[in-house]
Enzyme design. Structure first.
Site, short mmCIF file in Angstrom:
data_model
loop_
_atom_site.label_atom_id
_atom_site.label_comp_id
_atom_site.label_asym_id
_atom_site.label_seq_id
_atom_site.Cartn_x
_atom_site.Cartn_y
_atom_site.Cartn_z
N THR A 19 40.19 52.13 34.03
CA THR A 19 39.01 51.26 34.15
C THR A 19 37.83 52.04 34.74
OG1 THR A 19 40.33 49.31 34.44
CG2 THR A 19 38.22 49.26 35.53
N ARG A 57 45.41 38.12 28.02
CA ARG A 57 45.56 38.42 29.45
C ARG A 57 44.19 38.78 30.06
NH1 ARG A 57 44.55 43.36 32.68
NH2 ARG A 57 46.01 43.34 34.40
N GLY A 77 42.49 40.36 33.51
CA GLY A 77 42.84 41.13 34.70
C GLY A 77 41.89 40.86 35.85
N ASP A 78 41.90 41.78 36.81
CA ASP A 78 41.07 41.62 38.01
C ASP A 78 39.60 41.96 37.79
OD1 ASP A 78 42.26 44.34 37.66
OD2 ASP A 78 40.75 44.80 39.18
N GLY A 124 43.23 49.59 39.12
CA GLY A 124 44.67 49.65 39.33
C GLY A 124 45.34 48.48 38.65
N GLY A 151 45.96 45.09 37.82
CA GLY A 151 45.13 43.91 37.98
C GLY A 151 45.81 42.74 38.68
N1 ASP Z 1 42.51 46.81 36.86
C1 ASP Z 1 42.58 46.94 35.42
C2 ASP Z 1 43.38 45.78 34.87
O1 ASP Z 1 44.41 45.45 35.42
C3 ASP Z 1 43.17 48.22 34.96
C4 ASP Z 1 42.59 49.46 35.61
O2 ASP Z 1 42.06 49.41 36.69
O3 ASP Z 1 42.65 50.51 35.00
O4 ASP Z 1 42.99 45.24 33.87
#
Ligand code: ASP
Length: 321
Positions: free
Chosen positions: A192, A220, A222-223, A243, A245
């Site tokens: 990300t 889905r 994520g965060d 990281g 999510g």
């Molecule tokens: N945080 C992101 C997610 O879970 C992935 C990432 O940080 O690379 O979608």
């Protein structure tokens, strides 16, 4: 007080050594970070606002195929791309977020348009695509976002998934785990992108953009687009996390850093270190943050995080491990 900027290109299980054929890929990522940092530094030096700068830098990172955002986004279990992003202005706490984008070249700019041109904060999927069309932002065919590297990553992730099933008999698991190691993407990273900045007027802003996780379920979220989890800014600090999510959402990672500063009077570095240590399991999260005092911190509890930062007084750093 001068400006400060920090950016990341993802935290994850980044190996210390790489086979020679992959060193070039890593060098391309570091060159990408350096280029994006330069873009941000130039914009801040020219007096652009923190909000403009984080959008600009994240657009550059989205446009770079080595990062998991824009073209280069990782694939869902159906082999499709679903991109998401969030931007937040610290002074006003205005924010905008998008999810489930299949055609938008720069998700972060659409998030900013949601913030500025709608009465809402968060648009997803068909509604977000329709809004993108209405606003005339740049789009491409969904297939144009898919890179050969990500087709390969999805293949490896699908094979690895099979080995992680909990009902596999222990002796079989051992054998399968060995296969899994052999099959893993040796340069695996979650990838990300994000940027936080404070401009010379003292305005803070944060922006994060992603394709999510390899082999994620269709639909889905994520965060990254969730205000307070992957992205947050107020008058104390601006934070962009990366990281796993699901762990970042459970730990409300970005907001927690701001809350420790606001309610416990912790300095930025201590607040962020506490959150990385206590609010998510080891190996799952990293973040970049800047404070209203211009301090920068870039902690992670994974093996590495692609990261870079600079301050007006000449300090600059680029790192992976
Ligand atoms: N945080 C992101 C997610 O879970 C992935 C990432 O940080 O690379 O979608």
């Amino acid at each position: 007080m001068g400006w400060s900027i920090a950016l990341h290109g993802g935290a994850g299980d980044i190996p210390v050594t790489l086979p020679p054929e992959l060193i070039e890929r890593r060098e391309a990522s570091v060159a990408g970070l350096r280029h994006c940092l330069d873009v941000g530094v130039t914009a801040l030096t020219d007096g652009r606002s923190a909000l403009d700068v984080v959008e600009l830098v994240v657009r550059e990172l989205e446009n770079h195929p080595r990062f998991n955002a824009g073209r280069g986004s990782v694939l869902t279990s159906a082999g499709t791309v679903e991109m998401e992003a969030c931007i937040m202005d610290g002074m006003t706490k205005n924010c905008g977020a998008v999810s489930g984008l299949k055609t938008v070249v720069n998700a972060i700019s659409l998030a900013r348009l949601v913030m500025e041109k709608t009465p809402h904060i968060y648009l997803g999927f068909d509604g977000a695509e329709a809004f993108a069309k209405e606003q005339g932002v740049e789009t491409l065919e969904p297939s144009d976002f898919i890179t050969p590297e990500n087709i390969e990553r999805l293949k490896l992730a699908k094979e690895a998934d099979r080995v992680q099933l909990d009902y596999t008999a222990p002796e079989q698991k051992q054998v399968l785990q060995e296969t899994h190691t052999a099959n893993e993407d040796p340069d695996s990273k979650l990838g990300t992108v994000g940027c936080v900045a404070i401009d010379s007027e003292g305005n803070l802003a944060a922006a994060t953009s992603t394709g999510g996780l390899v082999n994620k379920m269709v639909g889905r979220i994520g965060d990254t687009p969730i205000v307070g989890s992957g992205t947050y800014a107020n008058s104390y600090c601006a934070v962009s996390a990366t990281g796993r999510g699901e762990h970042i959402i459970r730990g409300t990672i970005a907001r927690e850093v701001a809350a420790l500063m606001e309610y416990k009077d912790l300095p930025l570095k201590e607040a962020a270190a506490y959150v990385i240590e206590k609010c998510a399991p080891r190996g799952t999260v990293g973040l970049v943050a800047v404070s209203a005092k211009g301090e920068i911190t870039m902690p992670f509890n994974t093996t590495g995080m692609y990261r870079a930062c600079a301050t007006q007084d000449g300090y600059s750093e680029i790192g992976i491990l």
